[in-house]
Design an enzyme around this catalytic site. Structure first.
Site, PDB file in Angstrom:
ATOM      1  N   ARG A 114      -2.241  12.368  10.003  1.00  0.00           N
ATOM      2  CA  ARG A 114      -1.065  13.196  10.297  1.00  0.00           C
ATOM      3  C   ARG A 114      -1.067  14.431   9.412  1.00  0.00           C
ATOM      4  NH1 ARG A 114       3.366   8.637  11.891  1.00  0.00           N
ATOM      5  NH2 ARG A 114       2.313   8.341  13.873  1.00  0.00           N
ATOM      6  N   ARG A 144      13.289   1.731  14.009  1.00  0.00           N
ATOM      7  CA  ARG A 144      13.897   1.242  12.765  1.00  0.00           C
ATOM      8  C   ARG A 144      15.163   0.410  13.023  1.00  0.00           C
ATOM      9  NH1 ARG A 144      15.242   6.442  10.157  1.00  0.00           N
ATOM     10  NH2 ARG A 144      13.028   6.713  10.496  1.00  0.00           N
ATOM     11  N   ASP A 189       0.791  -1.237   0.000  1.00  0.00           N
ATOM     12  CA  ASP A 189       0.000   0.000   0.000  1.00  0.00           C
ATOM     13  C   ASP A 189       0.823   1.287   0.000  1.00  0.00           C
ATOM     14  OD1 ASP A 189       1.042  -0.287   2.513  1.00  0.00           O
ATOM     15  OD2 ASP A 189      -0.855  -0.249   3.601  1.00  0.00           O
ATOM     16  N   HIS A 190       2.072   1.215   0.463  1.00  0.00           N
ATOM     17  CA  HIS A 190       2.816   2.462   0.681  1.00  0.00           C
ATOM     18  C   HIS A 190       3.563   2.974  -0.552  1.00  0.00           C
ATOM     19  CE1 HIS A 190       1.888   2.237   4.877  1.00  0.00           C
ATOM     20  NE2 HIS A 190       2.686   3.245   5.172  1.00  0.00           N
ATOM     21  N   SER A 241      12.342   6.408  16.078  1.00  0.00           N
ATOM     22  CA  SER A 241      11.634   5.234  15.581  1.00  0.00           C
ATOM     23  C   SER A 241      12.390   3.963  15.967  1.00  0.00           C
ATOM     24  CB  SER A 241      11.487   5.301  14.064  1.00  0.00           C
ATOM     25  OG  SER A 241      12.619   4.747  13.452  1.00  0.00           O
ATOM     26  N   ASP A 249       3.883  -0.828  11.322  1.00  0.00           N
ATOM     27  CA  ASP A 249       3.402   0.486  10.909  1.00  0.00           C
ATOM     28  C   ASP A 249       2.732   1.128  12.113  1.00  0.00           C
ATOM     29  OD1 ASP A 249       2.623   2.088   8.204  1.00  0.00           O
ATOM     30  OD2 ASP A 249       1.106   2.344   9.744  1.00  0.00           O
TER      31      ASP A 249
END
Ligand code: SF4
Length: 757
Positions: A448, A645, A95-96, A643, A160
């Site tokens: 956002r 990550r 989707d991104h 984050s 996510d």
């Protein structure tokens, strides 16, 4: 596509007993959040009273969901675990990576070409390891999860931050980094700090223009972007029960904007209806049978102050529609005050684009309410003044609302239907703008609205509102239009007022879809080949990191002594680098390029001790690697915040950094370093940071007797022939020391899995 009913039945059959054990252990009635957390303690973990905001607890999530951008590294890592299948039901959602430009069909087709190698990899790796694969165009991860997989009382993690959306269906759903997803898919426990609890009591009932979105816009205004940090928000009260299931999802979705770990609603009739309407009657039956366990205890909701760390009460009957922004989602304006705020703050009144949909607000109810507004404009011969786009959250919703004529209604108003994907919500938007330097305003029903989030333009003032308010403002083309009080005038001079929106929670004819876009994995994936081109610059199969050599580490170079804030963004920048997130070698070219060098106050400029010349951080480290020399990174307080990550830990590991020595760590990053087989160390005396010099050669002593609680020593050999020996602390437990010795946690998992065959 099927949800795992056997797993759910098994969980439900033990649910009551686990909750009883938790009540006994804590000696009190339980919130819903506590019930679900206790029902998911890792096998063998003792049921005991945990201290909120302090104790780290291991859990066993039921599911994993990954979006295409973050799934790449999670799955590349998972491939190293040696398993033939994932340990828990998992899905990947494309989707991104789809950019919105012209419209759904063209944009999707372009994305399939541009991202072919990523999609081929994700489809093949999913097929091989028993992972459900949702193709590009199938929908946005969180909407698909709500429609297909979320279930009351469950626990899931997703790669996510808006994974929390699924809380609308009564599941604890939390956004994590790829390394955590990899662990859970590999069969390991997942650790979470036992959260604080914020209770949100909803009384009254929504009516007129006010929607579920306005509840979370109001909550964001109360709690601000940091107010939910480390907490789970639990909604309850009659007002909560009156909201549609998808409306609850919207509220939970935007809980990410206040930093909440997640948000949740108790199981109720609306959730049951949604489960049945989306083909999951079996789950609804199971949930009905244990309904009392799937909500907080009566005593808790009767006396919430005694059970929650904070309680907020909102009367829905009195709630006004809100518009939040610009540049932050917690700047909350009731619509009656918004026109003044626009004027006083000098925000551009002209509204240029209205965007509805996304994972936050694209339910059947949202679309029908917004369409009821759009239709009034067309019926009154009024052409929308602003551009208008609609992003359906899933192919199932898109197909159903098209069948029922709602997309046609939007198109008549001048709306453009975009692909079922993130698009403008994540900046994947080739916006048609004549002058990017011009201040301008847009309104979205997304979540956002930080600067540059939607179109990359710092001059865009983005506001967030419900789909129906966004639609009304797009029709009027003005931020200061208040549809509750103001009139519109068409080209013929006829005045009219928009009537209150009317929506339908569930489609009368039921949901329908021709091709939902799902690829089921192979029963036996052993013959399936994972597709990664050796010449790809976006994907690279990982090689296991080498085991520790069994000796103290001597003669390491200082790579950088970072000064001040060094977040995961400083360590592994995002932006243009994200396209390399599946290629460790390429993305490592961003390693620490944002960190400030203590010695020259510059970023990405460090001294190469081999040549005496200054060069980039990754370039210098690559020179050390080529020479077979390890290095040390030194940092300041709260190193690695931001984050979760995993690239921020993998890159230094890959390029040959052996240790990161800091005044203090952000905990998730510290754990990520440990998982990758790195040494994450802290100064026993923070003043020792000042002893480290630019040309230092460093030894790490004590590794042969590395043990929990034992300090290590580091020797800093200075260029003038002197040396400083300092003590350093670590927080490694026995298991984490094994990770270090083996070279990475995954090396151990692989070894253990091989041994268990
Ligand atoms: S639609 Fe927006 S918020 Fe939702 S998953 Fe995509 S980028 Fe994230």
């Amino acid at each position: 596509m099927a949800f795992d009913i056997d797993m759910i039945k098994k969980l439900y059959s033990n649910f009551g007993a686990r909750i009883d054990a938790a009540r006994t252990a804590t000696g009190k009635s339980l919130t819903l959040t506590e019930k679900i957390l206790y029902a998911h303690l890792w096998q063998g973990a003792a049921t005991t009273a945990f201290e909120r905001g302090k104790d780290y607890v291991e859990f066993a999530p039921d599911r994993v969901a990954m979006q295409d951008a973050t799934a790449q590294m999670a799955l590349l890592q998972f491939m190293q675990a040696g398993r033939t299948k994932v340990a828990v039901p998992s899905t990947v959602h494309c989707d991104h990576l789809i950019q919105a430009e012209v419209g759904a069909v063209e944009d999707l087709s372009k994305a399939k070409t541009q991202n072919k190698e990523v999609y081929d990899f994700l489809a093949s790796v999913s097929n091989k390891y028993g992972i459900g694969f949702w193709k590009p165009g199938a929908g946005i991860i969180h909407q698909v999860v709500l429609e297909q997989y979320a279930f009351p009382g469950g626990m899931m993690i997703g790669t996510d931050s808006h994974t929390v959306n699924a809380g609308g269906l009564g599941i604890i759903a939390i956004g994590v980094g790829g390394a955590d997803a990899c662990d859970v898919m590999a069969g390991l426990p997942w650790e979470l700090k036992f959260p604080k609890l914020i209770g949100v009591k909803l009384t009254g009932k929504l009516s007129g223009w006010t929607a579920s979105k306005d509840i979370i816009l109001k909550v964001a205004g109360i709690l601000t972007v940091k107010g939910g940090t480390g907490a789970i928000l639990e909604y309850f009260g009659d007002g909560a029960k009156s909201l549609s299931c998808t409306g609850k999802g919207t509220i939970c979705n935007m809980g990410a904007e206040i930093g909440a770990t997640t948000s949740i609603f108790g199981y109720d009739a609306k959730m049951g209806e949604y489960l049945r309407g989306t083909g999951r009657a079996e789950i609804a039956d199971g949930a009905d049978a244990i309904a009392a366990h799937l909500t907080g205890d009566d005593e808790v909701y009767a006396n919430p102050e005694a059970y929650f760390d904070q309680v907020i009460e909102i009367n829905l009957t009195e709630l006004e529609p809100h518009i939040n922004g610009p540049f932050t989602p917690d700047l909350a304006w009731p619509i009656s005050k918004f026109a003044d705020a626009v004027k006083v703050n000098g925000w551009p009144d002209k509204m240029e684009v209205g965007l509805i949909g996304s994972c936050t607000n694209s339910s059947y109810e949202d679309i029908t309410r917004a369409a009821s507004i759009a239709k009034q404009a067309t019926d009154n011969n009024f052409k929308a003044k602003a551009e208008f786009t609609i992003t359906p959250g899933s192919e199932q919703v898109r197909y159903t609302v098209e069948r029922d004529g709602y997309l046609d209604t939007f198109e008549k108003m001048g709306g453009v239907v975009l692909a079922n994907a993130c698009g403008p919500c994540i900046g994947q938007w080739a916006r048609h703008s004549t002058d990017p330097n011009r201040k301008n305003s847009i309104v979205t029903s997304y979540n956002r609205n930080f600067s540059k989030r939607n179109d990359g333009n710092p001059n865009t003032h983005a506001f967030v509102a419900s789909p129906e308010i966004t639609t009304a403002l797009a029709i009027a083309g003005s931020l200061s239009f208040n549809p509750l009080t103001d009139y519109l005038t068409n080209d013929k001079g006829e005045k009219f007022k928009l009537e209150e929106p009317l929506g339908i929670e569930m489609p009368v004819k039921g949901f329908a879809v021709e091709d939902a876009g799902f690829q089921a994995p192979a029963e036996d994936g052993s013959k399936v080949e994972v597709l990664v081109s050796p010449t790809s610059d976006r994907l690279q199969i990982l090689q296991p990191f080498a085991a520790w050599e069994g000796t103290d580490l001597k003669g390491l170079k200082l790579l950088i002594k970072a000064k001040g804030k060094c977040t995961t963004d400083h360590i592994s920048m995002a932006g243009p680098w994200l396209k390399f997130r599946g290629h460790l070698d390429n993305i490592s070219n961003n390693m620490l390029i944002g960190a400030l060098n203590f010695f020259n106050e510059k970023t990405d400029t460090v001294k190469n001790q081999l040549t005496g010349e200054y060069g980039t951080v990754p370039g210098t480290q690559r020179a050390y690697k080529a020479a077979g020399i390890g290095s040390v990174v030194v940092g300041d307080e709260n190193y690695g915040e931001g984050s979760s990550r995993e690239h921020a830990a993998m890159e230094p590991r890959f390029l040959g950094v052996r240790a990161v020595l800091v005044k203090s760590f952000a905990r998730i990053h510290e754990t990520n370093l440990k998982k990758q087989g790195m040494l994450g160390l802290t100064f026993a005396d923070k003043e020792d940071y000042n002893k480290i010099q630019e040309d230092d050669k460093i030894d790490i002593i004590g590794l042969t007797s590395f043990a929990p609680g034992n300090q290590l020593q580091m020797v800093f050999n200075h260029a003038d022939g002197t040396a400083d020996t300092i003590n350093v602390n670590h927080t490694y437990n026995e298991q984490q020391i094994e990770w270090f010795k083996a070279g990475a946690a995954l090396n151990i998992i692989r070894r253990e899995f091989e041994a268990s065959k």
